[in-house]
Design an enzyme around this catalytic site. Structure first.
Site, PDB file in Angstrom:
ATOM      1  N   PHE A  71      55.445  38.594  26.485  1.00  0.00           N
ATOM      2  CA  PHE A  71      54.355  37.914  27.183  1.00  0.00           C
ATOM      3  C   PHE A  71      54.018  36.590  26.480  1.00  0.00           C
ATOM      4  O   PHE A  71      53.801  36.556  25.288  1.00  0.00           O
ATOM      5  CB  PHE A  71      53.121  38.838  27.217  1.00  0.00           C
ATOM      6  CG  PHE A  71      51.937  38.191  27.881  1.00  0.00           C
ATOM      7  CD1 PHE A  71      51.985  37.831  29.229  1.00  0.00           C
ATOM      8  CD2 PHE A  71      50.789  37.904  27.154  1.00  0.00           C
ATOM      9  CE1 PHE A  71      50.897  37.215  29.834  1.00  0.00           C
ATOM     10  CE2 PHE A  71      49.695  37.289  27.760  1.00  0.00           C
ATOM     11  CZ  PHE A  71      49.755  36.931  29.100  1.00  0.00           C
ATOM     12  N   GLN A  72      54.005  35.550  27.246  1.00  0.00           N
ATOM     13  CA  GLN A  72      53.686  34.191  26.774  1.00  0.00           C
ATOM     14  C   GLN A  72      54.643  33.702  25.689  1.00  0.00           C
ATOM     15  O   GLN A  72      54.244  33.001  24.762  1.00  0.00           O
ATOM     16  CB  GLN A  72      52.229  34.095  26.310  1.00  0.00           C
ATOM     17  CG  GLN A  72      51.265  34.327  27.480  1.00  0.00           C
ATOM     18  CD  GLN A  72      49.850  33.860  27.212  1.00  0.00           C
ATOM     19  OE1 GLN A  72      49.366  33.962  26.089  1.00  0.00           O
ATOM     20  NE2 GLN A  72      49.201  33.354  28.244  1.00  0.00           N
TER      21      GLN A  72
ATOM     22  N   GLU B 230      45.793  21.573  26.914  1.00  0.00           N
ATOM     23  CA  GLU B 230      46.532  21.306  25.665  1.00  0.00           C
ATOM     24  C   GLU B 230      47.139  19.915  25.626  1.00  0.00           C
ATOM     25  O   GLU B 230      47.330  19.342  24.546  1.00  0.00           O
ATOM     26  CB  GLU B 230      47.610  22.370  25.456  1.00  0.00           C
ATOM     27  CG  GLU B 230      47.075  23.758  25.104  1.00  0.00           C
ATOM     28  CD  GLU B 230      46.698  24.579  26.321  1.00  0.00           C
ATOM     29  OE1 GLU B 230      46.717  24.047  27.450  1.00  0.00           O
ATOM     30  OE2 GLU B 230      46.381  25.780  26.136  1.00  0.00           O
TER      31      GLU B 230
ATOM     32  N   LYS C 215      52.721  35.476  15.447  1.00  0.00           N
ATOM     33  CA  LYS C 215      51.466  36.193  15.228  1.00  0.00           C
ATOM     34  C   LYS C 215      51.538  37.144  14.022  1.00  0.00           C
ATOM     35  O   LYS C 215      50.588  37.234  13.240  1.00  0.00           O
ATOM     36  CB  LYS C 215      51.126  36.979  16.502  1.00  0.00           C
ATOM     37  CG  LYS C 215      49.747  37.585  16.492  1.00  0.00           C
ATOM     38  CD  LYS C 215      49.400  38.138  17.870  1.00  0.00           C
ATOM     39  CE  LYS C 215      48.174  39.023  17.802  1.00  0.00           C
ATOM     40  NZ  LYS C 215      46.949  38.384  18.202  1.00  0.00           N
TER      41      LYS C 215
ATOM     42  N   MET D  83      50.652   0.147  40.157  1.00  0.00           N
ATOM     43  CA  MET D  83      51.886  -0.438  39.636  1.00  0.00           C
ATOM     44  C   MET D  83      53.085  -0.060  40.503  1.00  0.00           C
ATOM     45  O   MET D  83      53.997  -0.873  40.702  1.00  0.00           O
ATOM     46  CB  MET D  83      52.098   0.005  38.182  1.00  0.00           C
ATOM     47  CG  MET D  83      53.254  -0.685  37.504  1.00  0.00           C
ATOM     48  SD  MET D  83      53.075  -2.491  37.551  1.00  0.00           S
ATOM     49  CE  MET D  83      52.429  -2.816  35.918  1.00  0.00           C
TER      50      MET D  83
HETATM   51  C1  LIG Z   1      52.593  11.263  34.298  1.00  0.00           C
HETATM   52  C2  LIG Z   1      53.118  10.094  35.065  1.00  0.00           C
HETATM   53  N1  LIG Z   1      53.509  10.228  36.349  1.00  0.00           N
HETATM   54  C3  LIG Z   1      53.980   9.178  37.031  1.00  0.00           C
HETATM   55  C4  LIG Z   1      54.102   7.950  36.441  1.00  0.00           C
HETATM   56  C5  LIG Z   1      54.670   6.761  37.212  1.00  0.00           C
HETATM   57  N2  LIG Z   1      53.656   5.704  37.347  1.00  0.00           N
HETATM   58  C6  LIG Z   1      53.616   4.614  36.548  1.00  0.00           C
HETATM   59  S1  LIG Z   1      52.358   3.607  36.882  1.00  0.00           S
HETATM   60  C7  LIG Z   1      51.837   4.559  38.143  1.00  0.00           C
HETATM   61  C8  LIG Z   1      50.644   4.189  38.963  1.00  0.00           C
HETATM   62  C9  LIG Z   1      49.386   4.300  38.197  1.00  0.00           C
HETATM   63  O1  LIG Z   1      48.318   4.198  39.095  1.00  0.00           O
HETATM   64  P1  LIG Z   1      46.834   4.066  38.617  1.00  0.00           P
HETATM   65  O2  LIG Z   1      46.550   5.030  37.538  1.00  0.00           O
HETATM   66  O3  LIG Z   1      45.935   4.119  39.791  1.00  0.00           O
HETATM   67  O4  LIG Z   1      46.804   2.648  37.917  1.00  0.00           O
HETATM   68  P2  LIG Z   1      47.032   1.182  38.484  1.00  0.00           P
HETATM   69  O5  LIG Z   1      48.483   0.883  38.362  1.00  0.00           O
HETATM   70  O6  LIG Z   1      46.541   1.163  39.901  1.00  0.00           O
HETATM   71  O7  LIG Z   1      46.202   0.349  37.553  1.00  0.00           O
HETATM   72  C10 LIG Z   1      52.670   5.671  38.293  1.00  0.00           C
HETATM   73  C11 LIG Z   1      52.519   6.714  39.343  1.00  0.00           C
HETATM   74  C12 LIG Z   1      53.714   7.857  35.092  1.00  0.00           C
HETATM   75  N3  LIG Z   1      53.802   6.712  34.393  1.00  0.00           N
HETATM   76  N4  LIG Z   1      53.200   8.925  34.439  1.00  0.00           N
END
Ligand SMILES: Cc1ncc(C[n+]2csc(CCOP(=O)(O)OP(=O)(O)O)c2C)c(N)n1
Length: 563
Positions: A111-112, A49, A161, A477
């Site tokens: 439920f749900q 979803e 529902k 990042m």
């Molecule tokens: C759902 C979610 N969880 C954690 C983060 C924190 N976060 C921001 S950037 C990042 C790293 C992303 O890594 P990747 O997808 O390999 O991309 P890169 O930065 O290596 O291009 C994380 C964990 C986020 N933005 N979203």
């Protein structure tokens, strides 16, 4: 003739001009699915979803129309929440319909059952629980009206529902209005004249455009203003494409990973015209030192966003397009006597010099493929005409920096929430709207795994999106922050245990490519982009490449780190 609630609901979607619904069925919503084959909508069955909401959101960003999704109660509804919050933070019009347990069971831990109206109250523009079949059509009408009008945003309607099974006459309310909801579209002419005067007096003006320019369709007016008066333009991540990325007045994005020229221009400007932007902390850095020499004008449809983060001198509550048209009608008649070709020439030369001395750059050579090089090649091979979605992280910033967006609605990215897993389903939504355009998702190896199941949605609906993974083996990042600010303590950011992305593509019925040498980047991208199939291009890039420039979190824009 009486119709069931499910039929009335679908009649409403028809009246709203809906063409595509992204969804996933379940017991609480089964009555609507039972009727769906009798209606002309294309339903895209996603695999999760969250994917449904991101796909509807990508469809909305690419078309400017509202996106629609349909999910069941309980876990279906909670799975949708990240998508809803993503759309909310970026003001994207999405209407989400959730199934709900029958009204007599609400509050009984049936439920749900979850209180999805309660859960999504802080991340929707508005939400409803329909308790009476006679209110159904009017509620759906209001939901679309709210999602699209004023400052757009997601609106959720919870559909019990028993209401879907009850019967009533279908009456479509032609008119819709809500007491206490009257977005102020038209600008105050006194304020417009004040802004015109400020522009006339300014020596170092800068336009700072945000997503509001795109959602109000004000790109032409903005371009007229900038070009007629010779004013340099910068934009937020959400504003990319609002002004042509190949124009000499374009400074690039501003803020944390903005260009040197854009951040220096803001630092030295005497007039900042913020249009449909909200002074996000990723843009301002340290608020106290943001645009220290400038008079700040803020045009925004949402009065609550004005003075929220930054004290502005001239607030202007209005739809961006109306405000800029009105500004144009004040300035145009006096254009020749007030402005010359040389207006702001010294200033424009100065900002262009900043662009020349510190362009976006990266260290070429070495044994690794540079991720920035890959994005540059995506830009060149696609002729700058692709719709580009991104995941979140370094991949997102390199896409924003190195793909020069020429037109709006061609960059789909989760700005406010920064949602990993956004890009693939958003790309699917955009490809659904534009089957003949090239849609590319620029991804990281971490993010792509967050909604990888949507590969199946793309494959079985013949939506030939291209997924370019900038595979650095890290949550890049976060690793960059650990390197720069946490003593290289790479705690839990190494992602070198990964699936074989080529085999994974094949397992889903897509085509997989792996690129390990720079000389193969162009031929492989060219081949993949020409294939009418879903493709994953797994590009092994420099594991420790960083995104620059970078303003450390909470620092002033002037304290940018360059390469
Ligand atoms: C759902 C979610 N969880 C954690 C983060 C924190 N976060 C921001 S950037 C990042 C790293 C992303 O890594 P990747 O997808 O390999 O991309 P890169 O930065 O290596 O291009 C994380 C964990 C986020 N933005 N979203």
């Amino acid at each position: 003739m009486e119709l069931t609630g499910a039929q009335i609901f679908l009649e409403c979607l028809k009246k709203e001009g809906v063409e595509v619904v992204f969804g996933y069925p379940g017991g609480a919503i089964i009555d609507i699915y039972d009727q769906l084959p009798n209606y002309p909508f294309k339903h895209i069955l996603v695999r999760h979803e969250q994917g449904a909401v991101h796909a509807a959101d990508g469809y909305a960003r690419a078309t400017g129309e509202a996106g629609v999704c349909l999910v069941t109660s309980g876990p279906g509804a909670t799975n949708a929440v990240t998508g809803i919050a993503t759309a909310y933070m970026d003001s994207i019009p999405v209407v989400i319909f959730t199934g709900q347990v029958p009204t007599p069971l609400i509050g009984n831990d049936a439920f749900q059952e979850v209180d999805i109206v309660g859960i999504t109250r802080p991340c929707t523009k508005h939400n409803y629980l329909v308790k009476d079949i006679n209110e159904l059509a009017f509620t759906v009408r209001q939901a679309f009206y709210l999602a699209r009008s004023g400052r757009p945003g997601p609106v959720l309607v919870d559909l019990p529902k028993d209401i879907m099974q009850a019967k009533a006459e279908f009456v479509w309310p032609e008119d819709v209005s809500l007491r206490s909801y009257n977005p102020n579209l038209t600008p105050h002419i006194g304020q417009i004249k004040k802004v015109a005067k400020l522009i006339e007096k300014a020596e170092r003006p800068v336009i700072y455009a945000g997503g509001g320019v795109i959602s109000s369709g004000a790109e032409d007016e903005l371009t007229w203003l900038a070009k007629s008066l010779n004013i340099p333009v910068t934009a937020t991540l959400m504003g990319l494409g609002a002004f042509p990325g190949d124009d000499p007045l374009w400074l690039g994005m501003l803020g944390m990973h903005g260009t040197y020229a854009a951040n220096m221009a803001i630092n030295n400007s005497d007039l900042v015209l913020a249009i449909g932007a909200r002074f996000d902390d990723r843009v301002t850095g340290k608020v106290d030192t943001f645009a220290p020499k400038a008079t700040l004008v803020h045009i925004d449809i949402d009065p609550t966003s004005i003075q929220k983060n930054v004290a502005v001198h001239v607030p202007l509550v209005a739809d961006c397009k109306s405000a800029l048209s009105s500004l144009k009608s004040v300035i145009e008649p006096i254009l020749d006597q007030t402005y010359s070709e040389d207006s702001h020439a010294v200033w424009v030369r100065q900002v262009q010099q900043w662009s020349e001395t510190h362009p976006l750059r990266y260290n070429k050579g070495g044994s690794f493929i540079k991720p920035q090089y890959v994005v540059e090649k995506v830009y060149e091979i696609s002729n700058g005409d692709a719709i580009v979605a991104t995941e979140v992280g370094q991949n997102q910033m390199w896409a924003a920096q190195f793909y020069k967006f020429k037109k709006s609605k061609s960059f789909l990215s989760s700005g406010g929430l920064g949602t990993m897993g956004y890009g693939l389903p958003a790309a699917i939504g955009a490809q659904m709207a534009f089957p003949d355009r090239l849609v590319v998702n620029i991804a990281g190896d971490g993010s792509i795994q967050m909604n990888i199941q949507e590969l199946m949605t793309a494959v079985c609906n013949d939506l030939p999106v291209k997924i370019v993974i900038l595979n650095n083996g890290y949550l890049g990042m976060v690793r960059q922050w650990q390197e720069l600010f946490y003593n290289r303590n790479y705690c839990e950011t190494c992602m070198d245990a990964q699936p074989d992305f080529v085999k994974l593509a094949e397992a889903y019925g897509a085509v997989g490519f792996r690129v390990t040498e720079e000389k193969d980047v162009v031929p492989v991208l060219t081949e993949a982009f020409a294939l009418p199939k879903v493709c994953i291009i797994d590009v092994r890039v420099d594991p420790e490449e960083n995104v620059y420039p970078m303003v450390p979190a909470g620092a002033s824009l002037a304290d940018m780190l360059l390469v």
